[in-house]
Enzyme design. Structure first.
Site, PDB file in Angstrom:
ATOM      1  N   GLN A 183       0.830  -1.205   0.000  1.00  0.00           N
ATOM      2  CA  GLN A 183       0.000   0.000   0.000  1.00  0.00           C
ATOM      3  C   GLN A 183       0.864   1.255   0.000  1.00  0.00           C
ATOM      4  OE1 GLN A 183      -2.495   1.214   3.453  1.00  0.00           O
ATOM      5  NE2 GLN A 183      -4.187   1.066   2.016  1.00  0.00           N
TER       6      GLN A 183
ATOM      7  N   ASP B 151     -19.246  10.652 -13.146  1.00  0.00           N
ATOM      8  CA  ASP B 151     -18.075  10.409 -13.978  1.00  0.00           C
ATOM      9  C   ASP B 151     -18.365   9.296 -14.981  1.00  0.00           C
ATOM     10  OD1 ASP B 151     -15.118  10.155 -14.685  1.00  0.00           O
ATOM     11  OD2 ASP B 151     -14.998  11.525 -12.991  1.00  0.00           O
TER      12      ASP B 151
ATOM     13  N   HIS C  45     -11.408   6.808 -15.968  1.00  0.00           N
ATOM     14  CA  HIS C  45     -11.342   8.093 -15.269  1.00  0.00           C
ATOM     15  C   HIS C  45     -12.046   8.055 -13.914  1.00  0.00           C
ATOM     16  CE1 HIS C  45     -12.140  12.460 -14.645  1.00  0.00           C
ATOM     17  NE2 HIS C  45     -10.989  12.602 -15.282  1.00  0.00           N
TER      18      HIS C  45
ATOM     19  N   ASN D 187      -5.927  -0.872   3.386  1.00  0.00           N
ATOM     20  CA  ASN D 187      -5.592  -2.282   3.520  1.00  0.00           C
ATOM     21  C   ASN D 187      -4.109  -2.472   3.182  1.00  0.00           C
ATOM     22  OD1 ASN D 187      -5.641  -1.860   0.763  1.00  0.00           O
ATOM     23  ND2 ASN D 187      -7.609  -2.906   0.463  1.00  0.00           N
TER      24      ASN D 187
ATOM     25  N   ILE E  36      -2.847  -3.255   0.164  1.00  0.00           N
ATOM     26  CA  ILE E  36      -2.547  -3.182  -1.259  1.00  0.00           C
ATOM     27  C   ILE E  36      -2.797  -1.776  -1.803  1.00  0.00           C
ATOM     28  CG2 ILE E  36      -3.135  -5.612  -1.623  1.00  0.00           C
ATOM     29  CD1 ILE E  36      -5.790  -4.648  -2.887  1.00  0.00           C
TER      30      ILE E  36
ATOM     31  N   ASN F 255      -8.615  21.998 -17.230  1.00  0.00           N
ATOM     32  CA  ASN F 255      -7.210  21.896 -17.614  1.00  0.00           C
ATOM     33  C   ASN F 255      -6.930  22.758 -18.843  1.00  0.00           C
ATOM     34  OD1 ASN F 255      -6.777  19.908 -15.564  1.00  0.00           O
ATOM     35  ND2 ASN F 255      -7.684  18.383 -16.916  1.00  0.00           N
TER      36      ASN F 255
ATOM     37  N   SER G 210      -8.940  17.018 -12.406  1.00  0.00           N
ATOM     38  CA  SER G 210      -9.820  15.877 -12.131  1.00  0.00           C
ATOM     39  C   SER G 210      -9.324  15.083 -10.931  1.00  0.00           C
ATOM     40  CB  SER G 210      -9.883  14.943 -13.343  1.00  0.00           C
ATOM     41  OG  SER G 210     -10.660  15.486 -14.376  1.00  0.00           O
TER      42      SER G 210
END
Length: 640
Positions: free
Chosen positions: A93, A123, A160, A173, A175, A251, A323
């Protein structure tokens, strides 16, 4: 068999003892021993240093052994396998730099996780099977434009939305990454297809779905370049229902010459918290949109987060842009909402503004807004209060005595825009049309070194005009002129601020502002002897404030240019011309240049972002009202 084991052990130890100075230095390690059938405890007691644990579900035991004992046990026919115990760590992680930059690792209390807070992600969908995400539900709106658009439900087929979801709420966790609010309830609201394309109707349907399900926070990391009234109405409906709305600023980079902002929609709406992007050095992203609508900045450059496992084998990728910045703010809001469940969307919004780490120029600016979004670290207003009264006609009077007693002077912001600086008065007046107005009062020089400020919401009762929104930058100026009975509304309850102004209408406004006598019969100009503006034109002519054309006309229906506006106002208020050119397109050859320069020096008129004044451009009722109000009332002039 026991003798057999001991015999080989004796030979083994004997062969190595000459190279060992002290038998106590023989290293023992923990190992796990597996038997074919059941654990032979007697065998372990005689051939290990210590038995640590015997498992119930497997014929195995954890023991301490030397290397020689391990090899000896491995050769015994009762034993299936023996291996050394392996250390297990919380591996894999990653704690993203943005997580620490917003202070999420120092949340107070440390148990905050966004638990119980419902977040809608407007999204391209979210990967519902991603091992690092927990999705509470969702909906797909793509069937509006394509009947097959929801064949994969609200799963992400673009990548996205899943990336956004990971920033907000990836699980804590062993990972991948950890999100800001790992226990928030994430809802996937799919409004874009696999190419990242949607429409106004898909987004509106997504917002409506969120309203109907009492979603607390909406993250909208999608943008559109043009104003859309239909979308604005739905956004406003959500905000009025208590939803907190966060959106990517866009952007587009800095605005084009002549434009004041490059912030995109829906981030540009007043009801939305627009977020710009910064990098790990707290510098604005090269492509981040900027403008006065920017409310907060957040990490958005090179952000590592989740992506659909169907599109990326690893399930994680790095992306950049506003974003990625918006979901950091959304995650923080979940922590705020969990900590202060009784707070409204407006209150949480103001608290976020207050807690922001100021970047760039002091106070709000076009790059970082109020600054870098941060965890909560202080109460809303402390012991300072700013009482106010309204008169129902647009005037709001603030008692700022407590601010002055503590800070000596302050700067005042309205809806994030500076309206008064270095104020030392114990009473301040502003003007606004009907609605809720947000104010912030910053100390001009905070001796504590912290950017503390007071938040205040004013529920103003009136006046109300259909086409004069509180979000309009000219609202306070037109309302002031209305309060002074200089500007009047139309019978249909409009003010028509974008209507181009004529010379006759300008004369009416100036004469009313000067309170001139309009009883004299008009005779000066042959085309201004009758009509609504005639007595006002005559009053100005009598005072030599206006003059006509060589043919004896005034041309009251002709539109006013910005230069003519400057001449008219400067003459009426006896402002002396100046020679220092305030704008790059103003020089001695421009008619009225001296008056334009003089009004600019007095902070009455302003130009465009490209440094021009555009003297020959026409002017609308709103802009003329701004310049007239600033001329008449010095308190409405803003100096930085």
């Amino acid at each position: 068999m026991k003798c057999y084991l001991l015999f080989f052990a004796a030979l083994f130890f004997f062969s190595i003892t000459p190279s060992i100075s002290n038998a106590n230095t023989i290293e023992e390690k923990r190992a796990i021993v597996f038997f074919h059938n059941e654990v032979n405890r007697a065998l372990l007691e005689e051939n290990t240093e210590e038995i640590n644990f015997i498992f119930d579900e497997l014929p195995a035991a954890a023991v301490n052994v030397t290397e020689d004992q391990k090899q000896l046990l491995a050769s015994h026919p009762d034993i299936q396998m023996i291996q050394y115990d392996q250390p297990i760590e919380k591996s894999g992680q990653i704690i993203p730099y943005g997580y620490k930059m917003i202070g999420a690792d120092k949340r107070v209390p440390s148990t905050l996780s966004g638990k119980g807070v419902k977040i809608g992600i407007i999204d391209s969908g979210v990967d519902t099977k991603h091992p690092d995400l927990r999705i509470a539900g969702g909906a797909c709106m793509m069937r509006i434009i394509d009947i097959r658009g929801c064949s994969n439900s609200y799963n992400d087929d673009a990548g996205h939305g899943t990336h956004v979801a990971g920033v907000i709420g990836a699980k804590n966790n062993s990972i991948g990454v950890v999100g800001v609010a790992p226990q928030a309830q994430l809802y996937s609201i799919k409004v874009l297809d696999k190419r990242g394309i949607g429409t106004t109707s898909t987004i509106m349907a997504g917002i409506e779905w969120a309203i109907e399900r009492d979603i607390d926070v909406l993250n909208i990391s999608i943008t559109a370049p043009r104003y859309d009234e239909a979308l604005e109405r739905m956004v406003k409906q959500a905000y009025d229902r208590g939803v907190i709305i966060v959106a990517a600023a866009g952007n587009e980079g800095p605005p084009w010459a002549g434009d004041q902002s490059s912030v995109q929609y829906p981030a540009r709406f007043d009801e939305v918290m627009a977020v710009s992007s910064i990098d790990n050095k707290k510098q604005i992203g090269e492509l981040s949109s900027i403008g006065s609508e920017v409310e907060l900045a957040a990490p958005g450059e090179n952000i590592y987060s989740t992506v659909p496992t169907s599109l990326y084998v690893s399930g994680y990728e790095t992306m950049s842009g506003t974003s990625m910045a918006a979901p950091y703010v959304t995650g923080l809001i979940a922590l705020y909402k969990e900590k202060y469940p009784e707070m409204t969307n407006r209150q949480i919004r103001m608290l976020l503004q207050k807690n922001a780490m100021d970047l760039g120029g002091k106070g709000r600016d076009i790059y970082y807004g109020y600054g870098l979004a941060q965890i909560d670290k202080q109460s809303v207003n402390g012991e300072i209060a700013v009482p106010y009264i309204t008169d129902g006609q647009g005037k709001i009077t603030f008692d700022t005595s407590q601010l002055i007693n503590k800070y000596n002077s302050f700067n005042m912001y309205r809806a994030g825009k500076l309206i008064a600086s270095n104020v030392t008065a114990t009473e301040v007046v502003d003007y606004a049309s009907k609605g809720t107005v947000e104010y912030h009062f910053y100390p001009s020089a905070d001796p504590s070194g912290e950017l503390n400020f007071v938040n205040l919401e004013v529920n103003n009762p009136g006046p109300a005009f259909k086409d004069l929104s509180l979000s309009h930058w000219y609202n306070r100026y037109i309302t002031y002129l209305y309060h002074q009975k200089i500007v009047q509304g139309y019978p249909d309850e409009t003010i028509r601020p974008t209507k181009l102004l004529t010379r006759g209408e300008a004369s009416i406004l100036i004469a009313r502002a000067l309170e001139l006598d309009t009883s004299k019969r008009p005779t000066t100009f042959k085309d201004a002897k009758v009509g609504a503006s005639a007595p006002y034109i005559e009053a100005l002519a009598t005072q030599n404030f206006v003059s006509g054309y060589p043919d004896g006309t005034f041309r009251p229906n002709e539109q006013v240019t910005r230069a003519q506006m400057a001449i008219l106002i400067a003459r009426a208020y006896e402002v002396a011309p100046k020679t220092n050119n305030a704008f790059k397109d103003i020089n001695s050859r421009v008619t009225g240049s001296g008056y334009i320069n003089a009004l600019a020096a007095e902070n009455i008129v302003s130009g465009y972002l490209d440094g021009t004044f555009r003297p020959y451009g026409t002017i609308d009722r709103a802009s003329f009202s701004v310049f007239l109000a600033r001329t008449k009332n010095k308190d409405l002039r803003v100096t930085n």
